[in-house]
Design a protein around this motif. Sequence first.
Motif, PDB file in Angstrom:
ATOM      1  N   LEU A   1       0.824  -1.214   0.000  1.00  0.00           N
ATOM      2  CA  LEU A   1       0.000   0.000   0.000  1.00  0.00           C
ATOM      3  C   LEU A   1       0.858   1.264   0.000  1.00  0.00           C
ATOM      4  O   LEU A   1       0.547   2.240  -0.691  1.00  0.00           O
ATOM      5  CB  LEU A   1      -0.942  -0.021   1.214  1.00  0.00           C
TER       6      LEU A   1
ATOM      7  N   GLN B   1       2.323   1.653  -3.497  1.00  0.00           N
ATOM      8  CA  GLN B   1       1.332   2.128  -4.463  1.00  0.00           C
ATOM      9  C   GLN B   1       0.967   3.586  -4.202  1.00  0.00           C
ATOM     10  O   GLN B   1       0.624   4.321  -5.133  1.00  0.00           O
ATOM     11  CB  GLN B   1       0.081   1.246  -4.399  1.00  0.00           C
TER      12      GLN B   1
ATOM     13  N   SER C   1      -4.369  -1.762  -7.147  1.00  0.00           N
ATOM     14  CA  SER C   1      -5.070  -1.902  -5.871  1.00  0.00           C
ATOM     15  C   SER C   1      -5.181  -3.381  -5.521  1.00  0.00           C
ATOM     16  O   SER C   1      -4.950  -4.251  -6.376  1.00  0.00           O
ATOM     17  CB  SER C   1      -6.467  -1.285  -5.961  1.00  0.00           C
TER      18      SER C   1
END
Length: 277
Positions: free
Chosen positions: A149, A152, A163
């Motif tokens: 996460l 990203q 995702s």
Amino acid sequence: MSSTAVLSEATDSPDRASDVRTEPVSLTRVLRAEWIKFTTLRSSWLVLGSAVAGMVLIALIVAYNTRHLSPDLQPDDLVPSSSMQGYYLGQLLIGALGVLFVSGEYSTGMIRSTFAAVPRRLPVLWAKLMLYATVTLLVMVPTALVAFLLAQAVTGHYRTGYSLGDPGVLRVVVGTGIYLTLVGLLGAAIAWIVRSTPGALVAYFATVLVLPVIFGNVLGTWGKNIARFMPSEAGGSFVSSVHQPELLTPWPGLAVMVAWVVVAVAVAAFLLNRRDA
């Protein structure tokens, strides 16, 4: 006062003798003892923390270095599993910690005290494996999620990222934590078999790092056919977003990795019952 006098005084005192309780050995009590051993070793938290920090830091570095699309980037740099490259470092640290968790007792001689308290021996093996699997799974799966996460989030400032809902992404991210748990168990099982810290570390690194390279790059076609069934190659196919023709597909790769752990644990259990401490 000598130690003999102290012992005599303690055993002769009915009040003190009544304070000593004996309880039957159970897996729960063995687990509690192994938890105390694991948590009171500073090296356990140091190595585990290094694996966590390494996973997150490498994910951020990869994300920053690949933030702009350019001809210099390789296909592997643009897939979801690029954020998980810290698992190369993680498998060294988690596997080594699995080795040390077991072999440390042999190197200090503490294993004799452990088996004196648990004469049937196998509960010690099951307890160590259950504890280590639980700890590594509960630490490394969230670590993989956080690393992905954060990576990203960095990538998203410059280009479209991924995702967890994209096809195959959850398998890669959660699978990285599962893979690291499995290599940790493999390291622990090798330590039960070898019973020596240097020997077990050499055997673990040879199995996970050296032999796949030798079989895959030196011994021709038949070597490649063997290399893809080695634990790191089979498990690596499960945590990669890019399928390499010479490797297994993800789920058969995970099955082979699990088979390695099961066989290693079975051999360790067999030898534990056959050999002296």
